[in-house]
Design a protein around this motif. Structure first.
Motif, mmCIF file in Angstrom:
data_model
loop_
_atom_site.group_PDB
_atom_site.id
_atom_site.type_symbol
_atom_site.label_atom_id
_atom_site.label_comp_id
_atom_site.label_asym_id
_atom_site.label_seq_id
_atom_site.Cartn_x
_atom_site.Cartn_y
_atom_site.Cartn_z
ATOM 1 N N ASP A 93 -0.007 5.339 -2.204
ATOM 2 C CA ASP A 93 0.207 3.947 -2.596
ATOM 3 C C ASP A 93 1.457 3.452 -1.880
ATOM 4 O O ASP A 93 2.434 4.191 -1.760
ATOM 5 C CB ASP A 93 0.402 3.893 -4.122
ATOM 6 N N PHE A 148 3.311 -3.578 0.888
ATOM 7 C CA PHE A 148 3.116 -4.143 2.217
ATOM 8 C C PHE A 148 4.407 -4.678 2.834
ATOM 9 O O PHE A 148 4.603 -4.603 4.033
ATOM 10 C CB PHE A 148 2.096 -5.281 2.176
ATOM 11 N N LEU A 195 3.066 -6.864 -3.529
ATOM 12 C CA LEU A 195 1.692 -6.513 -3.212
ATOM 13 C C LEU A 195 1.620 -5.227 -2.397
ATOM 14 O O LEU A 195 2.437 -5.000 -1.504
ATOM 15 C CB LEU A 195 1.043 -7.658 -2.430
ATOM 16 N N PHE A 199 -1.216 -1.422 -1.686
ATOM 17 C CA PHE A 199 -2.554 -0.838 -1.754
ATOM 18 C C PHE A 199 -2.462 0.623 -2.149
ATOM 19 O O PHE A 199 -1.404 1.233 -2.113
ATOM 20 C CB PHE A 199 -3.287 -0.956 -0.412
ATOM 21 N N VAL A 216 -6.103 -2.651 -4.367
ATOM 22 C CA VAL A 216 -4.898 -3.441 -4.149
ATOM 23 C C VAL A 216 -4.202 -3.567 -5.489
ATOM 24 O O VAL A 216 -4.852 -3.574 -6.540
ATOM 25 C CB VAL A 216 -5.186 -4.833 -3.551
ATOM 26 N N ASN A 217 -2.869 -3.635 -5.446
ATOM 27 C CA ASN A 217 -2.122 -3.754 -6.694
ATOM 28 C C ASN A 217 -0.838 -4.533 -6.467
ATOM 29 O O ASN A 217 -0.430 -4.775 -5.334
ATOM 30 C CB ASN A 217 -1.849 -2.380 -7.311
ATOM 31 N N TYR A 218 -0.254 -4.915 -7.563
ATOM 32 C CA TYR A 218 1.016 -5.643 -7.531
ATOM 33 C C TYR A 218 1.961 -4.944 -8.495
ATOM 34 O O TYR A 218 1.608 -4.709 -9.645
ATOM 35 C CB TYR A 218 0.816 -7.100 -7.939
ATOM 36 N N GLY A 261 -3.640 -4.114 -10.951
ATOM 37 C CA GLY A 261 -4.426 -3.968 -9.731
ATOM 38 C C GLY A 261 -5.914 -4.029 -9.954
ATOM 39 O O GLY A 261 -6.395 -4.093 -11.083
ATOM 40 N N ASN A 315 -9.206 -1.887 -8.398
ATOM 41 C CA ASN A 315 -9.624 -0.740 -7.600
ATOM 42 C C ASN A 315 -11.138 -0.689 -7.491
ATOM 43 O O ASN A 315 -11.855 -1.158 -8.364
ATOM 44 C CB ASN A 315 -9.155 0.563 -8.257
#
Length: 167
Positions: free
Chosen positions: A50, A53, A61, A63, A89-91, A103, A105
């Protein structure tokens, strides 16, 4: 013919995941977290990666990508040998050691079917708690992750636990 199709799909997915790992190592990005997960979007157990970005970010943000297996726990007369590729994707909310993770998934489940059906793409929203150090060190998380589109239908009560290393 089905085995060839599954093997080709497996190779493509593995190459994609390796590409993500390599590109993340080459490009300086935000905080990274490699972990073993039980439950969660990995269904039973998986190794995951994980990262954020944004460069030098502890939150924001990001992934996740991984590969796992059910080790026969969910095998039945219809479904056997399940290999899972969780992607999502997750925050991450929170720049301190503790944070909230939200997130979405998908887990691509490759398996042998005795009834000729296709392998499902399992959808799993996620909300959870993550602890990670400021620099490098042991990190862990716990998440509520309902699963949709499984071989047994929806599993609205499912948890994920992970422990790993963050840097």
């Amino acid at each position: 013919m089905k085995k060839t199709k599954i093997k080709n799909m497996t190779k493509i997915i593995i190459l994609f995941i390796l590409g993500l790992f390599i590109s993340s190592a080459v490009i300086a990005q935000g905080q990274k977290y490699a972990f073993l997960e039980a439950g969660g979007g990995s269904i039973f157990a998986a190794v995951n990666f994980d990262m954020r970005f944004k460069k030098d970010a502890r939150e924001g943000l990001g992934f996740r990508a991984g590969v796992g297996n059910t080790f026969g726990i969910f095998d039945s007369d219809i479904v056997k040998d399940v290999v899972v590729f969780p992607l999502g994707v997750n925050y991450v909310y929170g720049s301190k050691k503790s944070a909230v993770v939200v997130g979405l998934n998908t887990s691509i489940a490759l398996m042998k079917h005795n009834n000729g059906s296709e392998s499902p793409v399992i959808i799993s929203p996620e909300i959870g708690y993550r602890y990670r150090p400021y620099e490098k060190g042991i990190a862990f998380h716990v998440s509520y992750v309902p699963l949709f589109n499984t071989a047994d239908g929806a599993m609205p009560v499912w948890l994920g636990l992970g422990i790993g290393y963050s840097w």
